[in-house]
Design a protein around this motif. Sequence first.
Motif, PDB file in Angstrom:
ATOM      1  N   VAL A   1       0.828  -1.208   0.000  1.00 32.97           N
ATOM      2  CA  VAL A   1       0.000   0.000   0.000  1.00 32.97           C
ATOM      3  C   VAL A   1       0.864   1.260   0.000  1.00 32.97           C
ATOM      4  CG1 VAL A   1      -1.764   1.304   1.275  1.00 32.97           C
ATOM      5  CG2 VAL A   1      -1.894  -1.196   1.157  1.00 32.97           C
ATOM      6  N   LEU A   2       1.930   1.267   0.796  1.00 34.69           N
ATOM      7  CA  LEU A   2       2.721   2.477   0.998  1.00 34.69           C
ATOM      8  C   LEU A   2       4.047   2.490   0.245  1.00 34.69           C
ATOM      9  CD1 LEU A   2       2.196   2.998   4.840  1.00 34.69           C
ATOM     10  CD2 LEU A   2       1.044   4.175   2.963  1.00 34.69           C
ATOM     11  N   GLY A   3       4.424   1.360  -0.355  1.00 35.69           N
ATOM     12  CA  GLY A   3       5.717   1.279  -1.012  1.00 35.69           C
ATOM     13  C   GLY A   3       6.810   0.891  -0.028  1.00 35.69           C
ATOM     14  N   ASP A   4       7.935   0.437  -0.561  1.00 30.27           N
ATOM     15  CA  ASP A   4       9.028  -0.021   0.302  1.00 30.27           C
ATOM     16  C   ASP A   4       9.532   1.075   1.231  1.00 30.27           C
ATOM     17  OD1 ASP A   4       8.830  -2.477  -0.876  1.00 30.27           O
ATOM     18  OD2 ASP A   4      10.632  -2.273  -2.121  1.00 30.27           O
ATOM     19  N   ASP A   5       9.600   2.307   0.730  1.00 27.82           N
ATOM     20  CA  ASP A   5      10.122   3.405   1.546  1.00 27.82           C
ATOM     21  C   ASP A   5       9.113   3.901   2.574  1.00 27.82           C
ATOM     22  OD1 ASP A   5      12.497   3.296   0.148  1.00 27.82           O
ATOM     23  OD2 ASP A   5      11.945   4.886  -1.260  1.00 27.82           O
ATOM     24  N   GLY A   6       7.858   3.481   2.434  1.00 24.19           N
ATOM     25  CA  GLY A   6       6.830   3.957   3.345  1.00 24.19           C
ATOM     26  C   GLY A   6       6.780   3.215   4.663  1.00 24.19           C
ATOM     27  N   VAL A   7       7.479   2.092   4.751  1.00 19.35           N
ATOM     28  CA  VAL A   7       7.465   1.288   5.980  1.00 19.35           C
ATOM     29  C   VAL A   7       8.902   0.926   6.334  1.00 19.35           C
ATOM     30  CG1 VAL A   7       6.532  -0.732   7.162  1.00 19.35           C
ATOM     31  CG2 VAL A   7       5.237   0.320   5.295  1.00 19.35           C
ATOM     32  N   GLN A   8       9.369   1.415   7.449  1.00 19.36           N
ATOM     33  CA  GLN A   8      10.708   1.105   7.941  1.00 19.36           C
ATOM     34  C   GLN A   8      10.601   0.123   9.104  1.00 19.36           C
ATOM     35  OE1 GLN A   8      13.480   2.382   6.402  1.00 19.36           O
ATOM     36  NE2 GLN A   8      12.020   3.316   4.968  1.00 19.36           N
ATOM     37  N   VAL A   9      11.576  -0.772   9.217  1.00 16.84           N
ATOM     38  CA  VAL A   9      11.604  -1.753  10.298  1.00 16.84           C
ATOM     39  C   VAL A   9      12.903  -1.592  11.078  1.00 16.84           C
ATOM     40  CG1 VAL A   9      11.604  -4.204  10.918  1.00 16.84           C
ATOM     41  CG2 VAL A   9      10.204  -3.395   8.995  1.00 16.84           C
ATOM     42  N   SER A  10      12.768  -1.473  12.393  1.00 17.10           N
ATOM     43  CA  SER A  10      13.920  -1.455  13.283  1.00 17.10           C
ATOM     44  C   SER A  10      13.768  -2.612  14.269  1.00 17.10           C
ATOM     45  CB  SER A  10      14.021  -0.127  14.041  1.00 17.10           C
ATOM     46  OG  SER A  10      14.270   0.936  13.149  1.00 17.10           O
ATOM     47  N   ILE A  11      14.863  -3.289  14.527  1.00 18.23           N
ATOM     48  CA  ILE A  11      14.838  -4.490  15.367  1.00 18.23           C
ATOM     49  C   ILE A  11      15.674  -4.234  16.616  1.00 18.23           C
ATOM     50  CG2 ILE A  11      15.372  -6.951  15.474  1.00 18.23           C
ATOM     51  CD1 ILE A  11      15.150  -6.877  12.329  1.00 18.23           C
ATOM     52  N   LEU A  12      15.081  -4.492  17.771  1.00 15.43           N
ATOM     53  CA  LEU A  12      15.778  -4.292  19.035  1.00 15.43           C
ATOM     54  C   LEU A  12      16.538  -5.572  19.375  1.00 15.43           C
ATOM     55  CD1 LEU A  12      16.584  -2.770  21.502  1.00 15.43           C
ATOM     56  CD2 LEU A  12      14.321  -3.185  22.491  1.00 15.43           C
ATOM     57  N   SER A  13      17.840  -5.499  19.249  1.00 17.83           N
ATOM     58  CA  SER A  13      18.736  -6.618  19.520  1.00 17.83           C
ATOM     59  C   SER A  13      19.462  -6.379  20.835  1.00 17.83           C
ATOM     60  CB  SER A  13      19.756  -6.750  18.381  1.00 17.83           C
ATOM     61  OG  SER A  13      20.900  -7.469  18.798  1.00 17.83           O
ATOM     62  N   ALA A  14      19.520  -7.398  21.671  1.00 17.30           N
ATOM     63  CA  ALA A  14      20.217  -7.264  22.949  1.00 17.30           C
ATOM     64  C   ALA A  14      21.728  -7.248  22.773  1.00 17.30           C
ATOM     65  CB  ALA A  14      19.821  -8.406  23.886  1.00 17.30           C
ATOM     66  N   GLY A  15      22.196  -7.551  21.572  1.00 19.74           N
ATOM     67  CA  GLY A  15      23.618  -7.458  21.295  1.00 19.74           C
ATOM     68  C   GLY A  15      23.975  -6.202  20.530  1.00 19.74           C
ATOM     69  N   TYR A  16      23.250  -5.949  19.451  1.00 18.37           N
ATOM     70  CA  TYR A  16      23.584  -4.856  18.541  1.00 18.37           C
ATOM     71  C   TYR A  16      22.878  -3.543  18.858  1.00 18.37           C
ATOM     72  CZ  TYR A  16      26.060  -7.935  15.252  1.00 18.37           C
ATOM     73  OH  TYR A  16      26.962  -8.781  14.655  1.00 18.37           O
ATOM     74  N   GLY A  17      21.846  -3.572  19.687  1.00 24.54           N
ATOM     75  CA  GLY A  17      21.063  -2.364  19.943  1.00 24.54           C
ATOM     76  C   GLY A  17      19.880  -2.291  18.994  1.00 24.54           C
ATOM     77  N   LEU A  18      19.414  -1.090  18.729  1.00 15.59           N
ATOM     78  CA  LEU A  18      18.287  -0.903  17.807  1.00 15.59           C
ATOM     79  C   LEU A  18      18.846  -0.680  16.413  1.00 15.59           C
ATOM     80  CD1 LEU A  18      15.180  -0.734  17.787  1.00 15.59           C
ATOM     81  CD2 LEU A  18      15.414   1.746  17.890  1.00 15.59           C
ATOM     82  N   ILE A  19      18.569  -1.615  15.504  1.00 21.36           N
ATOM     83  CA  ILE A  19      19.222  -1.619  14.195  1.00 21.36           C
ATOM     84  C   ILE A  19      18.191  -1.670  13.077  1.00 21.36           C
ATOM     85  CG2 ILE A  19      21.416  -2.602  14.932  1.00 21.36           C
ATOM     86  CD1 ILE A  19      20.332  -5.373  14.220  1.00 21.36           C
ATOM     87  N   ARG A  20      18.561  -1.139  11.924  1.00 19.72           N
ATOM     88  CA  ARG A  20      17.721  -1.216  10.734  1.00 19.72           C
ATOM     89  C   ARG A  20      17.715  -2.642  10.205  1.00 19.72           C
ATOM     90  NH1 ARG A  20      15.109   3.772  10.767  1.00 19.72           N
ATOM     91  NH2 ARG A  20      16.601   5.499  10.703  1.00 19.72           N
TER      92      ARG A  20
END
Length: 232
Positions: A68-87
């Motif tokens: 619906v919004l296109g690839d750039d319209g939805v960003q995902v960030s993952i909270l990792s206990a090792g790496y922190g908050l990452i794309r």
Amino acid sequence: MKILVITSCTGDKATSSSVALKFDDFNDPARVARREVELAQYLRPAGEMYTGQQHVRAMAGVRRLRKVLGDDGVQVSILSAGYGLIREDRPIAPYDVTFNSMGRPKARSWAEQLGVPDAARRFAHGHDLVFVLLGSAYLDALAPPLDVGPGQRVVFFAPSKERSRVGRATLVPAGLEECARFGAGLIALKGRMLELLGRAVSMEGFPLLEEILADDSPKTIFDAMDRAVGTR
């Protein structure tokens, strides 16, 4: 409209190694960089590394939203206990660290060292809708509430007991009652809920997102997920 999804890492990963990164490795960024060279064959983008059910189902919802919004319209960030908050496109090595095994003081201290709270607030800036899919231990790391800017809606899929921690954000309860309602176990539930929401948006389009943005209660989201149950 722009959407940010903040979700958690999972223990299940696409690659594994007997010499996966450990907690002590992450205390030294230079050491992590050296170890990543050693583990180069095991590196994967974060969005592809995690294979736990919450992540798999959440990413299915993200793919629907992107239709619906296109690839750039939805960003995902993952909270990792090792790496922190990452794309999601950040290459990472297999590792064995989780906030679930830390008490609240240690989780908060380690998250501060990783820069998690600041990163969450920086990443959220400029997004109309922010969906947060975190269990209690990972919420400790995020240190809610997140500031809600003008015209912005922050939505936490979390246990009802976390209501006092989310401030002016919307809390969508994610507990045993919702497991039965949406056909998922507790571990997969938050991902399942985003999967259903993405399915509803893919069927009903942009107007549903506008309704969610305008409603500071969980009702519009629950109604949309209910409509999506049983559809493909």
